[in-house]
Scaffold this active site. Structure first.
Site, PDB file in Angstrom:
ATOM      1  CG  HIS A   5      -2.449  -0.860   1.129  1.00  0.00           C
ATOM      2  ND1 HIS A   5      -3.234  -1.172   1.708  1.00  0.00           N
ATOM      3  CD2 HIS A   5      -2.727  -1.253  -0.409  1.00  0.00           C
ATOM      4  CE1 HIS A   5      -3.850  -2.200   1.377  1.00  0.00           C
ATOM      5  NE2 HIS A   5      -3.886  -1.553  -0.144  1.00  0.00           N
TER       6      HIS A   5
ATOM      7  NE  ARG B  45      -3.914  -6.535 -22.202  1.00  0.00           N
ATOM      8  CZ  ARG B  45      -2.741  -5.556 -22.709  1.00  0.00           C
ATOM      9  NH1 ARG B  45      -3.419  -3.979 -22.321  1.00  0.00           N
ATOM     10  NH2 ARG B  45      -1.105  -6.024 -22.000  1.00  0.00           N
TER      11      ARG B  45
ATOM     12  NE  ARG C  28      -5.244  -9.638 -25.929  1.00  0.00           N
ATOM     13  CZ  ARG C  28      -4.434 -10.168 -25.299  1.00  0.00           C
ATOM     14  NH1 ARG C  28      -2.811  -9.629 -25.096  1.00  0.00           N
ATOM     15  NH2 ARG C  28      -4.679  -9.620 -24.400  1.00  0.00           N
TER      16      ARG C  28
ATOM     17  CD  GLU D  35       0.534 -12.926 -26.373  1.00  0.00           C
ATOM     18  OE1 GLU D  35       0.957 -11.495 -25.608  1.00  0.00           O
ATOM     19  OE2 GLU D  35       0.352 -13.483 -26.662  1.00  0.00           O
TER      20      GLU D  35
ATOM     21  CG  ASN E 114       2.985  -7.467 -20.948  1.00  0.00           C
ATOM     22  OD1 ASN E 114       4.433  -6.324 -21.080  1.00  0.00           O
ATOM     23  ND2 ASN E 114       1.934  -7.102 -20.886  1.00  0.00           N
ATOM     24  CG  ASP E 115       2.663 -13.500 -22.388  1.00  0.00           C
ATOM     25  OD1 ASP E 115       2.038 -13.554 -21.134  1.00  0.00           O
ATOM     26  OD2 ASP E 115       1.050 -13.128 -22.573  1.00  0.00           O
TER      27      ASP E 115
ATOM     28  NE  ARG F  32       1.730 -10.961 -17.773  1.00  0.00           N
ATOM     29  CZ  ARG F  32       1.138 -10.963 -19.337  1.00  0.00           C
ATOM     30  NH1 ARG F  32       0.796 -11.096 -20.076  1.00  0.00           N
ATOM     31  NH2 ARG F  32       0.268  -9.193 -18.764  1.00  0.00           N
TER      32      ARG F  32
ATOM     33  CB  CYS G 288       1.194  -4.348 -28.104  1.00  0.00           C
ATOM     34  SG  CYS G 288       0.873  -5.974 -28.217  1.00  0.00           S
TER      35      CYS G 288
HETATM   36  C1  PEP Z   1       1.860  -9.104 -23.634  1.00  0.00           C
HETATM   37  O1  PEP Z   1       2.216  -9.944 -23.543  1.00  0.00           O
HETATM   38  O2  PEP Z   1       3.253  -8.056 -24.058  1.00  0.00           O
HETATM   39  C2  PEP Z   1       0.582  -8.447 -24.239  1.00  0.00           C
HETATM   40  C3  PEP Z   1       0.187  -7.116 -24.468  1.00  0.00           C
HETATM   41  O3  PEP Z   1      -0.321  -9.664 -24.012  1.00  0.00           O
HETATM   42  P1  PEP Z   1      -0.635  -9.396 -22.476  1.00  0.00           P
HETATM   43  O4  PEP Z   1      -0.752  -8.718 -21.746  1.00  0.00           O
HETATM   44  O5  PEP Z   1      -3.092  -9.046 -22.469  1.00  0.00           O
HETATM   45  O6  PEP Z   1      -0.994 -10.747 -22.286  1.00  0.00           O
HETATM   46 MG    MG Z   2      -0.303 -11.354 -24.327  1.00  0.00          MG
END
Ligand code: PEP
Ligand code: MG
Length: 844
Positions: A470, A577, A613, A707, A730-731, A741, A778
């Site tokens: 927090h 998304r 997507r 990804e 991210n993935d 992640r 993205c």
């Molecule tokens: C990602 O994996 O970078 C991505 C944009 O998709 P999400 O974060 O929705 O899994």
């Molecule tokens: Mg992803």
């Protein structure tokens, strides 16, 4: 109701038994009776499931401890709950962790709903087999609906024979039983959608809501049960995203209570339902050279200021009280003072208000109060009682597997200190800070931050703490750069020392040389000025200094996001998304419903390109109405395009809705989690069918999200048929670094600027180039200003991310040439770590 199954049960609750009605429970087998606190499992020892006694069995048949009705016979036959004549629900749980035996070694002699007499056989078990396979044979016998009951005259630390008196359960309050007197139980089953699970704030909101009903409401998770009116009990369930729970309500308004709580949980409570993009500008917490310390970024920014150590004195309390009535009065007066202070402080900002609201809920927690009262009843002082009650709960939270929930222990410690201070007569005084103070502390508590004059606070650094605590959330909401997990050496920094706190690079420099100081001062001033200038140019199209067009878009998840993004200067949407339409409901959205939403988003973008997507559920985003087969490792299981190809009917509906809702000039479609060309081909066939059905002759661009390392490495093959690429960093980072992640413990190392990830990005852009395709990013890296020059140098031409970063991205890019970006990218590819990449400078 999304994801909810309602079951009405004809419970056999007694018709309003008089308060005071007692039932004597007889030992269900021979054995050694022991206090519940000695059971080697906090669920029982901490009385999370209720009060009672434990027996280490010497016999192998469990018999009924009193007359009653079997209201629950566990499928694994290791536990049974019986409702006694006074309404008490008595759970007998044979051994620990015996659910894992799946019924082996147990024989039931009764069925659910059956009436039994004291001494009737309930379950036989093979004592030898259990002794070998169970963690312990100790059998807790306890009252699970303890609100209206007290346990008295318990036998403990004695040998006891089957049928001898074990304890008495007395009914003390008529409210829960009057409620239960209707004999109706409502159960609602659902999946927790909150990204951070049921932590302090959601728990407090649920408890507040439960108090509006007369029905007794409990939340069940596995074998644990929590009183829904107790935020602490709810937190102790340790419910994380995706947890399956049952809401159990009993009483005249049970239906409404269960529905209201289910609705609130499933609404997501205004919290993120998707796990946040992992922080990208972070360095691992390791000691640095030259008097610098490393920490984990909790809130971005750079500050130069003077060290102020926050070392609150230890509060000592007397153990013995001065009479039960006196101590009870003191505690309730102190609680009232803290409540007033919290209510007054909550007005400062919305984030703070939400956090302090959770603290108010915890102060009102009936279980915490009961535990403190019980200790006062044993002759302890109010301070000692409160501290013990809190510390018990802190120990349970810290023992939970989820580090995010363990971080919530700081909220309880905060309330411990505040109430103890109030008991000692201390007034809440705002800390006097010098201008440009950088506060150093073991772990800053929310109330300490709330009491600070933010205009004098330049930065925060904590020796401990986590990036989702927090205090970290509050710091970010106050725009104060913050570091956590700097280690104990932080508190050796003397008060008054000059400090550079560089949260963006995860470091803290003590007594910086004059030159460094001047550099930082300049950087802070420049940053302020750059932000102002960037905002003024946010609506212009983005080009590098030498005229290379770079598209800067926003990631969207709703119509409102689209409006905000356009105002912030987004040139389009690089990632819609669509999961928001599919999650938290009982059935998939219809084609028309989807088309309407896609149309509204396209309209809000006013002609700008919109990349939609296709559904990306599974993994960390389960949908209640899609009964996935259980998966050992969902992140590597049925998710993204694999779900779409497993349920092509859902994909076909979605594609038709996209084509109907979005004008052809704006519409682009992309597919998540592609690992091979064959998946893209299958999607294209379904898309072509949808176009044919709707009579759409023009082709619609169909892109691939990169990804998986597989997709990046075979980008040249995919690019032959994909119309564009968008890299989900991210993935891609998760799968290439083999790091979850969402794991807060790995947050410091989870950096998409790792050279391995950059090499995959380079391979992607190269593969795309071979076929004249455009590559975008993205994932979280798309909004990372420090990463933008490197990405452009690697060949990325479109960035999409958080709307709030758009202005700064455009302004940084406008000051760089492609050649500079390429040079930087080459150096990044040759770096040995993400830290080294972050130390690179486009000007070098
Ligand atoms: C990602 O994996 O970078 C991505 C944009 O998709 P999400 O974060 O929705 O899994
Ligand atoms: Mg992803």
């Amino acid at each position: 109701m999304p994801g909810v199954r309602t079951v009405e049960q004809s419970g056999a609750a007694p018709a309003n038994p008089a308060s005071g009605q007692s039932v004597v429970l007889l030992a269900p087998f021979d054995g050694w009776a022991a206090p519940l606190s000695e059971v080697p499992d906090p669920v029982f020892a901490e009385r999370m499931m209720g009060d009672g006694v434990a027996i280490d069995p010497l016999g192998s048949v469990l018999t009924a401890p009193c007359d009653g009705e079997i209201i629950l016979l566990h499928a694994a036959l290791h536990a049974v709950t019986l409702r006694a004549g006074n309404g008490a629900e008595i759970l007998m749980h044979i051994g620990l962790d015996t659910v894992a035996l799946g019924g082996r070694g147990f024989t039931a002699h009764v069925a659910q709903g059956q009436k039994v007499k004291a001494g009737d056989k309930l379950i036989s078990f093979d004592l030898d087999q259990l002794a070998q396979s169970a963690r312990s044979l100790v059998t807790p016998i306890l009252v699970t609906n303890g609100d209206g009951f007290v346990v008295e005259g318990r036998k403990e630390n004695v040998r006891i024979g089957r049928g001898q008196e074990l304890m008495t359960v007395r009914h003390v309050s008529s409210a829960p039983l009057a409620a239960a007197g209707t004999g109706r139980e409502i159960r609602r089953e659902l999946v927790v959608p909150l990204a951070h699970g049921i932590h302090a704030r959601p728990a407090a909101r649920l408890a507040g809501l439960a108090k509006n009903f007369t029905a007794e409401v409990a939340i069940l998770s596995g074998e644990m049960r929590a009183n829904a009116r107790s935020p602490v009990a709810l937190m102790k369930l340790g419910l994380t995203k995706g947890a399956r729970v049952t809401i159990l309500a009993t009483g005249p308004d049970a239906e409404q209570a269960a529905a209201a709580l289910a609705d609130l949980i499933e609404s997501g409570m205004g919290e993120e339902t998707a796990a946040p993009a992992a922080p990208t500008i972070q360095a691992p917490p390791a000691p640095l050279r030259d008097g610098a310390l490393a920490g984990v970024r909790a809130a971005p920014g750079v500050a130069l200021g003077v060290a102020v150590r926050l070392m609150p004195p230890e509060i000592c309390v007397e153990e013995q009280g001065q009479g039960v009535a006196h101590e009870a009065r003191c505690l309730s007066a102190a609680l009232a003072v803290v409540k007033t202070n919290l209510e007054a402080a909550a007005g400062k900002n919305a984030t703070l208000a939400a956090i302090l609201d959770a603290h108010l809920g915890i102060l009102d927690d009936p279980e915490l109060a009961a535990e403190a009262e019980a200790r006062i009843g044993q002759g302890k002082s109010a301070g000692h009682a409160w501290r013990s009650a809190i510390q018990n709960q802190v120990a349970v939270l810290k023992a939970l597997k989820d580090p995010r929930l363990a971080e919530r222990a700081a909220d309880l410690i905060d309330l411990e200190r505040q109430v103890l201070s109030a008991l000692g007569g201390a007034e809440a005084v705002a800390m006097a800070l010098p201008p440009n103070a950088i506060l150093l502390a073991q772990d800053i508590l929310p109330s300490q931050l709330a009491g600070i004059d933010a205009s004098r606070l330049a930065g925060l650094a904590m020796a401990e703490g986590g990036p989702t605590s927090h205090a970290a959330i509050l710091a970010a909401s106050m725009n104060i750069p913050a570091l956590v997990a700097c280690g104990p050496a932080l508190l050796d920094i003397p008060d008054g020392a000059m400090i550079v706190l560089d949260a963006d690079h995860g470091r803290l420099i003590v007594d910086p040389p004059q030159l460094v100081r001047e550099d930082i001062e300049r950087a802070i001033a420049n940053r302020r000025e750059a932000r102002r200038a960037a905002q003024a140019n946010a609506q212009a199209l983005c080009h590098t200094k030498d005229g290379v067009r770079i598209e800067i878009c926003a990631n969207l998840g709703s119509v409102e996001d689209a409006v905000t993004a356009v105002a912030a200067g987004a040139e389009g949407c690089g990632l819609l998304r669509t999961e928001f339409l599919f999650l938290d409901r009982q059935s998939a959205p219809s084609e028309t419903e989807q088309a309407d939403v896609y149309r509204a988003i396209a309209e809000a973008l006013a002609g700008r390109p919109l990349i939609v997507r296709t559904l990306d559920i599974g993994g960390d985003k389960p949908a209640a109405y899609l009964p996935f087969p259980p998966e050992e490792n969902p992140a590597l299981g049925l998710r993204g395009v694999r779900v779409s190809l497993w349920r092509p009917d859902l994909l076909a509906t979605q594609l038709r809705a996209i084509l109907r809702g979005i004008p052809a000039t704006q519409c682009r479609i992309m597919v998540p989690m592609i690992a091979s060309l064959d998946e893209l081909r299958q999607v294209r066939r379904i898309l072509d069918d949808a176009r044919a059905e709707l009579g759409i002759a023009d082709p619609v661009p169909l892109g691939v999200m990169i990804e998986t390392p597989a997709a990046a490495i075979t980008a040249d093959i995919l690019a032959a048929e994909a119309d564009f690429f968008s890299i989900g960093t991210n993935d891609l980072t998760q799968y290439s670094l083999a790091m979850d992640r969402g794991n807060a413990r790995l947050a410091a190392q989870f950096d998409a600027l790792h050279p391995a990830v950059l090499r995959l990005i380079a391979a992607t852009a190269k593969g795309a180039d071979q076929h004249g395709r455009r590559t975008g990013v993205c994932g979280g890296l798309g909004s990372d200003v420090a990463a933008a020059p490197i990405l452009i140098g690697l060949g990325v031409r479109s960035l999409s991310g958080t709307a709030s970063q758009i202005a700064e991205l455009k302004s940084v890019i406008a000051n760089l040439t492609l050649e500079q970006c390429r040079r930087l990218a080459d150096k990044a590819l040759a770096a040995t770590s993400a830290r080294q990449v972050r130390e690179l400078n486009p000007g070098d």
